[in-house]
Design a protein around this motif. Structure first.
Motif, mmCIF file in Angstrom:
data_model
loop_
_atom_site.group_PDB
_atom_site.id
_atom_site.type_symbol
_atom_site.label_atom_id
_atom_site.label_comp_id
_atom_site.label_asym_id
_atom_site.label_seq_id
_atom_site.Cartn_x
_atom_site.Cartn_y
_atom_site.Cartn_z
ATOM 1 N N SER A 131 0.809 -1.229 0.000
ATOM 2 C CA SER A 131 0.000 0.000 0.000
ATOM 3 C C SER A 131 0.838 1.273 0.000
ATOM 4 N N GLY A 132 2.182 1.140 -0.066
ATOM 5 C CA GLY A 132 3.023 2.330 0.086
ATOM 6 C C GLY A 132 2.914 2.853 1.516
ATOM 7 N N ALA A 133 3.113 4.171 1.645
ATOM 8 C CA ALA A 133 3.063 4.777 2.977
ATOM 9 C C ALA A 133 1.623 4.812 3.494
ATOM 10 N N PHE A 134 1.448 4.583 4.799
ATOM 11 C CA PHE A 134 0.176 4.906 5.435
ATOM 12 C C PHE A 134 -0.108 6.376 5.156
ATOM 13 N N ILE A 135 -1.362 6.701 4.896
ATOM 14 C CA ILE A 135 -1.762 8.100 4.785
ATOM 15 C C ILE A 135 -2.607 8.421 6.012
ATOM 16 N N GLY A 136 -2.142 9.364 6.819
ATOM 17 C CA GLY A 136 -2.873 9.662 8.044
ATOM 18 C C GLY A 136 -2.654 11.090 8.502
ATOM 19 N N THR A 137 -3.472 11.505 9.441
ATOM 20 C CA THR A 137 -3.419 12.879 9.936
ATOM 21 C C THR A 137 -2.422 13.008 11.093
ATOM 22 N N ARG A 138 -2.084 14.241 11.405
ATOM 23 C CA ARG A 138 -1.318 14.544 12.612
ATOM 24 C C ARG A 138 -2.037 13.950 13.828
ATOM 25 N N GLY A 139 -1.300 13.222 14.646
ATOM 26 C CA GLY A 139 -1.900 12.635 15.833
ATOM 27 C C GLY A 139 -2.718 11.384 15.561
ATOM 28 N N GLY A 140 -2.773 10.966 14.297
ATOM 29 C CA GLY A 140 -3.550 9.776 13.956
ATOM 30 C C GLY A 140 -2.738 8.500 14.148
ATOM 31 N N LEU A 160 11.500 7.285 4.280
ATOM 32 C CA LEU A 160 11.505 5.985 3.604
ATOM 33 C C LEU A 160 10.156 5.664 2.963
ATOM 34 N N ASN A 161 9.229 6.640 3.014
ATOM 35 C CA ASN A 161 7.856 6.466 2.518
ATOM 36 C C ASN A 161 7.161 5.259 3.139
ATOM 37 N N LEU A 162 7.271 5.172 4.458
ATOM 38 C CA LEU A 162 6.516 4.152 5.195
ATOM 39 C C LEU A 162 5.243 4.756 5.783
ATOM 40 N N ALA A 163 5.297 6.058 6.139
ATOM 41 C CA ALA A 163 4.105 6.730 6.661
ATOM 42 C C ALA A 163 4.192 8.202 6.280
ATOM 43 N N GLN A 164 3.074 8.794 5.893
ATOM 44 C CA GLN A 164 3.063 10.207 5.530
ATOM 45 C C GLN A 164 1.926 10.913 6.256
ATOM 46 N N GLU A 165 2.261 12.097 6.784
ATOM 47 C CA GLU A 165 1.274 12.911 7.498
ATOM 48 C C GLU A 165 0.610 13.867 6.523
ATOM 49 N N PHE A 175 0.805 12.561 -1.691
ATOM 50 C CA PHE A 175 1.358 11.313 -1.160
ATOM 51 C C PHE A 175 0.678 10.080 -1.762
ATOM 52 N N ALA A 176 -0.601 10.202 -2.078
ATOM 53 C CA ALA A 176 -1.295 9.055 -2.681
ATOM 54 C C ALA A 176 -0.700 8.751 -4.057
ATOM 55 N N GLY A 183 5.099 1.959 -6.375
ATOM 56 C CA GLY A 183 4.781 0.534 -6.469
ATOM 57 C C GLY A 183 3.590 0.060 -5.669
ATOM 58 N N ALA A 184 2.849 0.999 -5.037
ATOM 59 C CA ALA A 184 1.647 0.565 -4.312
ATOM 60 C C ALA A 184 0.630 0.016 -5.304
ATOM 61 N N THR A 185 -0.177 -0.946 -4.825
ATOM 62 C CA THR A 185 -1.257 -1.467 -5.660
ATOM 63 C C THR A 185 -2.613 -0.951 -5.198
ATOM 64 N N GLN A 186 -2.667 -0.374 -3.979
ATOM 65 C CA GLN A 186 -3.871 0.259 -3.435
ATOM 66 C C GLN A 186 -3.390 1.218 -2.350
ATOM 67 N N LEU A 187 -4.317 1.989 -1.785
ATOM 68 C CA LEU A 187 -3.943 2.964 -0.764
ATOM 69 C C LEU A 187 -4.492 2.553 0.596
ATOM 70 N N LYS A 188 -3.801 3.007 1.636
ATOM 71 C CA LYS A 188 -4.250 2.745 3.011
ATOM 72 C C LYS A 188 -4.440 4.080 3.726
ATOM 73 N N PHE A 189 -5.663 4.333 4.159
ATOM 74 C CA PHE A 189 -5.989 5.575 4.864
ATOM 75 C C PHE A 189 -6.274 5.267 6.324
#
Ligand SMILES: [Zn+2]
Length: 436
Positions: A131-140, A160-165, A175-176, A183-189
């Motif tokens: 899924s590439g980096a997690f996509i999440g908010t500050r404090g999430g 390292l593109n493991l998690a993005q705020e 970031f998506a 190389g992500a095949t889908q996204l993780k929110f």
């Protein structure tokens, strides 16, 4: 093209409760060419006598984190280099394959490099949907930054593109799209919070409707979809409303949610270890008063989960969500198979969860981003990928033969591969065979 002919097997095809008795399965190259109860004529094939064992599709894990070795999120942020992540990911990939998982979807923290290495044959591992980096908010739930780091700070995980705020739709777009580029095949929110993590109440409703819709929009640009970490009912419903197709955990699941999911054709994946009473005893929870309080309130709220799911069924996939050492994840996977799936839902439903439902979910990555689009995954049928297990006994009657564990915390280390899984084939290639 090389052919392999399995004879004298009972086929669980991933869908039907009745096995096809005394059948043969012919593999040609990396695909299944035929499945029949009549003898198959293939004079040049390598013949494997299944000896009356059960032939099943390879298992599918829908929510792993192959890069995240723990022991805690702050430790990974503070002390971990790209080599540590890569070595852990490679060992996890091999462990999963030898546990019978021929496909793994990664739910955040991994890009396309590991898949490249697996698919090129440099390391052994399952088919891999990162899924590439997690996509999440500050404090999430994907905020790995140190306690005093200002918003938007660069972190080990972001470099390292493991998690993005993200803060606003522009960040989501940026970031998506970068995830798909890497190389992500889908996204993780990340919508809801967690129990063990530091900053986030589990009830958190993170991400505005606009931000979630932005993630769905980018996924749709690539013909793919979004998976969302959602606990609270409002979170699940807003994710579904925005077009999210895969609800992760979904602990506030009820019949109203089931109705919306079924209308939209969405899926849920369940890590049932979250319902284990032993969870309250693990040091990361028991020794941290705020985590213990969160865990107790979460278990109270989620008490109806299993009953609701039985009363109002939806398409449910298998997930373990392990963050930790390879040895610990091996134990957790075996426990998730048994305690959670088999004991709550019985062997047939568990086998469907582990196979054909998983295949449907990974196929949502679509025609452009699915790296394995030449055949179906998670089923035994003509034209499907040749991802095959040969198992002693009948898992529809005795589920333990898929490699289950009775104990989670304090369990003895598990074997590298369950003895009862006698043969593991992925993409037409045999990785294990103890029949001879
Ligand atoms: Zn997860």
């Amino acid at each position: 093209m090389p052919q392999t002919l399995f004879t004298n097997v009972h086929v669980f095809d991933g869908v039907n409760e009745q096995r096809m008795e005394n059948a043969s399965v012919l593999v040609e190259g990396n695909l299944i060419k035929s499945v029949s109860t009549d003898a198959i004529d293939a004079p040049n094939a390598t013949v494997i006598d299944g000896g009356g064992r059960t032939l099943t599709p390879g298992f599918i894990e829908l929510h792993a984190h192959l890069m995240l070795m723990g022991p805690t999120l702050p430790a990974m942020e503070a002390n971990t280099t790209w080599e540590d992540f890569a070595i852990h990911g490679a060992r996890m990939a091999e462990m999963y394959l030898m546990q019978g998982f021929t496909t793994v979807r990664d739910a955040g923290g991994a890009n396309g490099g590991l898949r490249r290495a697996i698919d090129a044959g440099q390391i052994d591992g399952p088919r891999y949907f990162p899924s590439g980096a997690f996509i999440g908010t500050r404090g999430g739930h994907a905020d790995f930054a140190n306690f005093t780091a200002p918003p938007g700070s660069e972190t080990n995980m972001s470099r390292l593109n493991l998690a993005q705020e993200i803060s606003g739709v522009d960040d989501v777009y940026k970031f998506a799209r970068n995830n798909f580029r890497m190389g992500a095949t889908q996204l993780k929110f990340m919508q809801s919070g967690g129990v063990v993590s530091a900053f986030d109440p589990w009830q958190l409703l993170a991400g505005s409707p606009e931000e979630i819709r932005a993630a769905v929009q980018v996924a749709n640009e690539y013909g793919s979809y979004v998976m969302a970490h959602s606990y609270r009912k409002e979170a699940i419903l807003s994710a579904l409303e925005a077009g999210v197709m895969s609800i992760e955990h979904g602990f506030s699941f009820d019949c109203e949610i089931a109705q919306v999911m079924n209308e939209k054709g969405a899926y849920i994946t369940t890590n049932l270890t979250a319902f284990d009473p032993g969870l309250l005893d693990i040091p990361a929870v028991a020794n941290v008063p705020s985590s213990l309080a969160k865990a107790k309130s979460a278990s109270a709220t989620f008490a109806g989960y299993i009953d609701n799911m039985k009363e109002c069924p939806v398409k449910r996939g298998f997930q373990t969500d392990c963050v930790g050492s390879v040895e610990a994840c091996n134990i957790q996977i075996a426990y998730e198979k048994k305690h959670l799936n088999n004991e709550f839902f019985g062997p047939y439903t568990s086998m469907v969860t582990l196979t054909s439902t998983g295949g449907e979910v990974v196929a949502l990555s679509g025609d452009f981003m699915n790296p394995y689009s030449a055949g179906k995954l998670g089923v035994i049928e003509e034209g499907a990928y040749a991802d095959i297990l040969l198992i002693d006994g009948n898992p529809l009657e005795d589920f333990s033969v898929v490699g289950t564990g009775d104990q989670w915390f304090g369990a003895d280390p598990r074997p590298d591969s369950p003895e009862t899984i006698r043969l593991i084939m992925k993409d037409g290639v045999i990785y294990k065979n103890t029949l001879e």
